[in-house]
Every structure is written in C-alpha cells, then in structure tokens.
Enzyme design. Structure first.
Site, short mmCIF file in Angstrom:
data_model
loop_
_atom_site.label_atom_id
_atom_site.label_comp_id
_atom_site.label_asym_id
_atom_site.label_seq_id
_atom_site.Cartn_x
_atom_site.Cartn_y
_atom_site.Cartn_z
N ARG A 1 -8.43 12.45 6.43
CA ARG A 1 -8.16 11.06 5.93
C ARG A 1 -9.53 9.96 6.00
O ARG A 1 -9.75 9.40 5.22
CB ARG A 1 -7.02 10.46 6.84
N ASP B 1 0.78 -1.18 0.00
CA ASP B 1 -0.12 0.07 0.12
C ASP B 1 1.09 1.20 0.01
O ASP B 1 2.32 1.16 0.64
CB ASP B 1 -0.90 -0.12 1.17
N SER C 1 -2.14 0.60 -5.15
CA SER C 1 -2.77 1.96 -4.39
C SER C 1 -3.86 2.58 -4.73
O SER C 1 -4.30 2.25 -5.94
CB SER C 1 -1.59 2.98 -4.49
N ASN C 2 -4.72 3.15 -3.82
CA ASN C 2 -5.92 3.99 -4.32
C ASN C 2 -5.42 5.30 -5.24
O ASN C 2 -6.42 5.93 -5.91
CB ASN C 2 -6.71 4.20 -3.24
N TYR D 1 0.10 4.95 0.63
CA TYR D 1 -0.01 6.27 1.75
C TYR D 1 -0.27 5.69 3.11
O TYR D 1 -1.36 5.01 3.57
CB TYR D 1 -1.30 7.17 1.61
#
Lengths: 225, 225
Positions: B41, B10, B121-122, B12
């Site tokens: 967040r 991942d 990742s997003n 972040y």
C-alpha cells in the site's frame, strides 16, 4: 560515451551518513529508535511530496520545518512523548552529520580530474551549509544547490534542473548520484546519467526505468572516469 | 453554514474495505501478510506521487499497473517469491472489494436528502467499476470519478477539481470524505469541506491544516446534514 563533466550528489544518506540519527533515537527511546528513524524519514519524504504536488507551492515549507513536522508525527504515531529537549537533540543531528568514509577521497579524485562537483538536495540552505561544514567538505564542492528557492522538492523536474542551470551543462553530461532509489529513478527520467548507490542491498523501483549504473559505495562514481 | 450539496468519497480504504487484501496476503505468505500489505500500500501511493510529480505526466501509468509494480517491489523487498498465480490472486482482490458495513446506509440516507453522491479516486475506471459493482453501490452513486483521464493522481489539485467540474458546484459546497489523512489534508487545501474518517485512531498530518471534522466511521458524514 563521453565521460561526465560534472557529478552532483544527493545529500542525506548519500554524501552524509544519517546513521547517527537512528542511534540517538535509540538512546532517547530505547527499543523504538529504529522504528522512529524509519517512520521519521518516510514521513519527511512524504511531506516533501505532498507540499510539492499540492497547489503549486502554496503549501511549501522549508526542509527543516517539514523534518520537524515529520518527527512530531512519527512520535505521535508511535506514542512516544517527545520533549522539547529531545526534539532539539534529534533536529540538531541534521546539522552535524558526518560524511560517509569514502566521500572525501572520491570528491578529491574528481577534483583532480577537473570534474565539477556539487550537491543537489532537498535540504534548505542553512541545513546544507551546516552539514557541509561539519563534514569538512566545503572546499571539495563547486556547488551546493538547494531546492528551497524553487519551493518545489525533488522529484519535481525543476528541482533536477537546478543542476543543469548551475553547471551550464546538458543533463547527459552530468552524473547524478543518490542512495535513494526514487531519487536515482527520477533523475534518470530527467535525463541525467545516474548512479544508484545501493548501500543496503534493496530492490530498485519497479517503474520500468533503471539507473545508468548501480553501485555499492561512492567509490563506484570513479568507474565512470 | 450551509449544508453540503454533494458528498464525494475516496474509494480504497474509505468506501471499500481493503482488509481482505491483507488476509489473502497472510494466507499466501504466512507470517508476512501484514508486512506485505503495508509495504504494498505504501509503495502504491508512493508510485502515484512519483509519476505525478515527474515530468508532467510523461511517466503516468494507470493505477492497476502501479499497483502491480508496487506488489512486485514489496515482494522483492521482503524476499517473498511471488508466483504469477499469487500475483493474479492478490491483484484480483481489487476487483471484488466489499464496501464497509455502514457505506450503503449512509449513501441511501444522502440520496433520500437529495444530496449528490460520488467517488473521487486514484483507481482507473475498470478497477473502480469492478469494485462498485462487486459492492453493489452503483445505484447509490451519481458520479464515479477517476483521475485516469488527467494522468495525474491525487494530491494534484487538478485531481480534486474533477469533483467540482462533475458536480458543477463550488468546492465549499462539497464534502470530501477520506480515511487517508494525506487525502483529507490535500482536499482541505483544495477548498473542500472534509471529513477524515479515522478508523484506526492515527494522528493527523502535522502540516498545520486540519480537516473540517474528524470521525470514526462513514456515519459521521450524516452529522453534516
């Protein structure tokens, strides 16, 4: 625009007042009740989303179980020792929720106008039936719809589609009412006319879509008629 | 058990340290920086879930846009006046994130062992490429995978499937590493071997599934080899 022919309400926080949960949490964990209630609720919603998104329902668990899991998480996170008795007391709150003060008169007014009424909720049937009975709203509701048979929670479109299926009405003829901004948002995306009851003067979601209307109490439903 | 043949991270909070975002928020809004960073967040993640669940991607927006929307929501919620300059400063933080101190040595050690490395990742590709370049990790990564072409965010299984597709390996041969408990949970549901890097000593999710292992820093990746 034509008047809505049915009004569907979200349950927890919309028809049913969950304030008592925070009050009990504060009695059980003085000074931490508010933090526990907020984290518990946030986690409960998060868990509905995780099990809905992942693997097409393979990890679905009924709302009561997710609610219990969220409570356990929240207590661990806040380093609160959750006894079995406290857990049972907190969970039991969901079975004896009061309705908001104006809920009954609004439902009665809708019935008098011949409008179909219902609940469309993430709650599983036993939880919902207990809350409806406890609040004495049963005779005023045509439908009590739970997402449970679908194994998918709101904001999945299939969850919102329970309302059109049960009423045999198009979404645009149905007013969906929620105090939860994410719920009002996704119901708008689905195609419902929506009322966001903004009891706590919060900002709406910043995703480019607005509810049909915003109000302050359930009474604002009646302005659609 | 066979050693993993690839390790996917991942981004972040896992490879990239997002601490600087809270620090800048505190400089811009003294006394509210921590609250803003947390709410920002949380809302960012919530928005990825709302657009993923609702209407099969019709409401998808790239991560940068959701991040910006979440920032605006968080500031409204906290009654902070967000100037355009402050917004740009905060958003820009995502383009110059440092890697965690141990990230480089762990990636180098994996490369020396012939293990395939990557990010899953997003983040959308421009954000990810900027962060990878800023942290100087590009030469140590075989794959930088963004969910963006799918228009679905983690925890959708199709998002996790990007890793098996890119590496042409079965999920059980891949170690997925995240500091986010929900991410480690859903990756485990997907079939990956998982390491939850629990930097902040939080409880794991209470949904009946545990990650393969729990560690404290990225160095714990190397114990799989």
């Amino acid at each position: 625009m034509e008047k809505p022919r049915a009004v569907l309400f979200d349950a927890y926080g919309t028809l049913f007042d969950v304030y008592g949960i925070g009050a009990l949490a504060e009695r059980l964990f003085p000074g931490q009740g508010q933090a526990l209630a907020v984290l518990w609720r946030d986690k409960q919603i998060e868990y509905t989303r995780l099990v809905t998104t992942s693997n097409d329902g393979a990890h679905y668990r009924p709302f009561r179980e997710l609610t219990q899991a969220a409570l356990r998480y929240a207590c661990k996170r806040l380093a609160l020792a959750l006894t079995e008795a406290s857990e049972q007391q907190l969970m039991h709150q969901y079975h004896e929720l009061p309705a908001f003060g104006e809920a009954r008169e609004v439902l009665q007014a809708l019935r008098e106008r011949g409008v179909v009424t219902g609940i469309l909720s993430n709650g599983d049937p036993p939880m919902l039936q207990a809350a409806v009975a406890s609040a004495g709203l049963g005779p005023l509701l045509d439908h009590v719809l739970s997402v449970d048979p679908l194994r998918k929670y709101k904001t999945h479109p299939q969850a919102y589609a329970l309302g059109t299926q049960a009423t045999a009405l198009p979404a645009a003829d149905i007013l969906f009412v929620s105090c939860n901004s994410w719920d009002a948002l996704a119901a708008t995306w689905f195609g419902y006319r929506t009322l966001w009851v903004n009891r706590y003067r919060l900002p709406f979601e910043e995703l480019g879509t607005q509810p049909t209307r915003t109000g302050e109490t359930l009474r604002d439903v009646l302005a659609f008629f």
